[in-house]
Scaffold this active site. Structure first.
Site, PDB file in Angstrom:
ATOM      1  CG  HIS A  83      -1.905   1.010   1.153  1.00 51.94           C
ATOM      2  ND1 HIS A  83      -3.319   0.947   0.762  1.00 51.94           N
ATOM      3  CD2 HIS A  83      -1.663   2.444   1.567  1.00 51.94           C
ATOM      4  CE1 HIS A  83      -4.220   1.890   0.701  1.00 51.94           C
ATOM      5  NE2 HIS A  83      -3.029   2.961   1.227  1.00 51.94           N
ATOM      6  CG  ASP A 162     -11.402   3.184   5.364  1.00 57.37           C
ATOM      7  OD1 ASP A 162     -11.009   4.159   5.874  1.00 57.37           O
ATOM      8  OD2 ASP A 162     -11.270   3.153   4.113  1.00 57.37           O
ATOM      9  NE  ARG A 169      -9.541  10.638   7.111  1.00 56.26           N
ATOM     10  CZ  ARG A 169      -8.514   9.834   6.854  1.00 56.26           C
ATOM     11  NH1 ARG A 169      -8.994   8.519   6.749  1.00 56.26           N
ATOM     12  NH2 ARG A 169      -7.232  10.068   6.447  1.00 56.26           N
ATOM     13  CB  SER A 184      -8.057   4.789   6.533  1.00 55.12           C
ATOM     14  OG  SER A 184      -8.292   4.525   5.403  1.00 55.12           O
ATOM     15  CE  LYS A 188      -8.092   1.525   2.453  1.00 55.63           C
ATOM     16  NZ  LYS A 188      -8.636   2.641   2.842  1.00 55.63           N
TER      17      LYS A 188
HETATM   18  N1  URA Z   1      -5.111   5.999   2.009  1.00 58.83           N
HETATM   19  C1  URA Z   1      -6.209   5.321   2.429  1.00 58.83           C
HETATM   20  O1  URA Z   1      -6.489   4.243   2.198  1.00 58.83           O
HETATM   21  N2  URA Z   1      -6.422   5.962   3.622  1.00 58.83           N
HETATM   22  C2  URA Z   1      -6.118   7.332   4.030  1.00 58.83           C
HETATM   23  O2  URA Z   1      -6.606   7.823   4.997  1.00 58.83           O
HETATM   24  C3  URA Z   1      -5.231   7.750   3.417  1.00 58.83           C
HETATM   25  C4  URA Z   1      -4.620   7.049   2.151  1.00 58.83           C
END
Ligand code: URA
Length: 451
Positions: A83, A162, A169, A184, A188
């Site tokens: 990620h 999320d 947000r 967040s 995931k």
């Molecule tokens: N990527 C994400 O998945 N969540 C965030 O809050 C910021 C970047």
């Protein structure tokens, strides 16, 4: 506790009891707490942060808000993912997923769309004719088993909390908060059911975290939180002062990723991709160091193994796999206009943020949520920080839908590229990150400066 009372306590810097925070989040999911109250709490968190107990409560509420996959299979290769916290020209996932599959791992990758000035892997993949990112979780896991990797959008069944918080947000100025970003991302990845994670925490002009201190703090929080939730994670802090590689824009980035998959991509893209790959368990073999593993991975790029994996993934997700050998089949923009250096001198900076916004002006990104992106448009950079340039040389090639779009993007580019009469200071952020794109490794043991 009343919702307003809880918001006030967080606003005033108190630590909230985990059970009360959880009740608030559950109330938001059931509709008893409104968006405006949730937004106020998010803003209070933005300013006050979260304690470890609060961060855990938030992350668990997100994980438990939806389904949780389990991709562990006895005897099967490790299921891993990567990620990135976002950047401009960041096409690493397009190279890394097939490369890791070629190295024998399983890569169930769930990615996002472009956000603000940053690009998104899904938008890039969808520039491949026919490619589908909205496949069912069942088809997704089957493709991972067959092709070694699959790349899809975030399933609405995983961490739906999320998804709702992120949408709030995004429109309330509360995205760049370390605990909110960490919860967040980690929620995931835990819900995806992977066994190991490598994180690319970007730093600089085009990243959420502009300064090294913030990027390191985010990397530490991510690694600790993932570990606490049972997910082995390592983070690399990588530079995002200038865009990664030369191409910015969806099909242009796919084309550059394909070049990298054939072993002749830009050096910085290859450096970041190989460094991230070598952090995953199962990549570095017994008796081998990371350098040895990187050499082996490079061979998988140069001998076409990784490119063949990418073609297999594209085919299984409905796309035209012939683009891997014939990238000329990708969409192309009708207008191409060179942007020329306005003066002779040295390039001090190519600001990733403004280049990203120039690509948004062209239609490669979104101005409003849900807007369609143009797969063909974007920018090919011809200069890098530290280059010496002559007035009038081609500094970039703008790929646009119309002359007027190209002109608007060129105005942005003029603001992104700084050319000065003297050689730039080698210690400036732009030059330091240009010399070495990967600077820190963050593990549960601590932070290690690289090089
Ligand atoms: N990527 C994400 O998945 N969540 C965030 O809050 C910021 C970047």
């Amino acid at each position: 506790m009343l919702a307003s009372e809880l918001i006030e306590r967080k606003r005033d810097g108190e630590e909230l009891p985990a059970a009360d925070l959880r009740a608030f989040l559950d109330g938001f999911q059931s509709g008893d707490i409104d968006d405006y109250q949730m937004s106020a709490l998010l803003m209070a968190v933005y300013f006050r942060g979260l304690s470890t107990a609060e961060l855990t409560a938030l992350t668990r509420a997100m994980i438990e808000s939806g389904r949780r996959l389990d991709l562990r299979r006895p005897g099967a290769p490790l299921a891993v993912d990567k990620h990135s916290t976002g950047g401009v020209g960041d096409k690493v996932s397009l190279v890394l997923a097939p490369l890791l599959a070629a190295a024998g791992l399983r890569v169930p990758m769930m990615s996002g769309r472009g956000l603000g000035h940053t690009g998104g892997t899904l938008d890039k993949l969808e520039s491949i004719p026919g490619f589908r990112t909205d496949i069912s979780l069942e088809a997704f896991t089957r493709i991972v088993d067959e092709a070694g990797c699959a790349m899809v959008g975030q399933s609405p069944d995983l961490t739906p909390l999320d998804g709702r918080l992120y949408a709030l947000r995004d429109v309330t100025g509360t995205v760049p908060s370390i605990p909110l970003i960490a919860s967040s991302i980690v929620s995931k990845k835990v819900a995806e059911g992977i066994e190991a994670l490598v994180l690319d925490v970007t730093c600089g002009d085009g990243a959420f975290m502009r300064e090294e201190e913030g990027a390191l703090a985010l990397a530490r929080t991510l690694v600790e939180l993932a570990g606490q939730e049972g997910l082995a994670a390592t983070a690399l802090v990588t530079g995002m002062e200038a865009p990664l590689g030369r191409a910015v824009g969806n099909a242009l980035e796919v084309r550059e990723a394909i070049e990298c998959l054939h072993g002749h991509g830009p050096a910085d893209l290859e450096e970041v991709t190989l460094a991230l790959a070598a952090e995953l368990p199962g990549v570095v073999r017994e008796g081998e160091d990371r350098g040895g593993a990187r050499g082996r991975l490079l061979a998988l790029l140069r001998d076409g193994t990784a490119a063949r994996r990418f073609a297999a993934l594209i085919e299984r997700q409905g796309g035209d796999p012939s683009v891997v050998e014939e990238p000329g089949r990708l969409p192309a923009a009708p207008v191409r206009v060179p942007w020329r250096a306005p003066a002779s001198g040295w390039v001090h900076a190519v600001g990733a943020r403004e280049v990203g916004l120039a690509a948004v002006e062209l239609g490669a990104g979104r101005r409003r949520m849900g807007q369609a992106v143009d797969p063909a448009v974007g920018i090919e950079l011809r200069i890098r920080p530290g280059d010496e340039v002559e007035e009038g040389i081609e500094g970039a090639l703008v790929h646009a839908r119309s002359e007027s779009d190209a002109r608007r993007a060129m105005d942005r580019l003029a603001g992104a590229v700084r050319i000065g009469p003297a050689r730039p200071d080698p210690g400036s952020p732009a030059l330091r990150w240009e010399r070495q794109r990967v600077r820190y490794r963050v593990t549960p043991e601590g932070v290690e400066a690289i090089g």
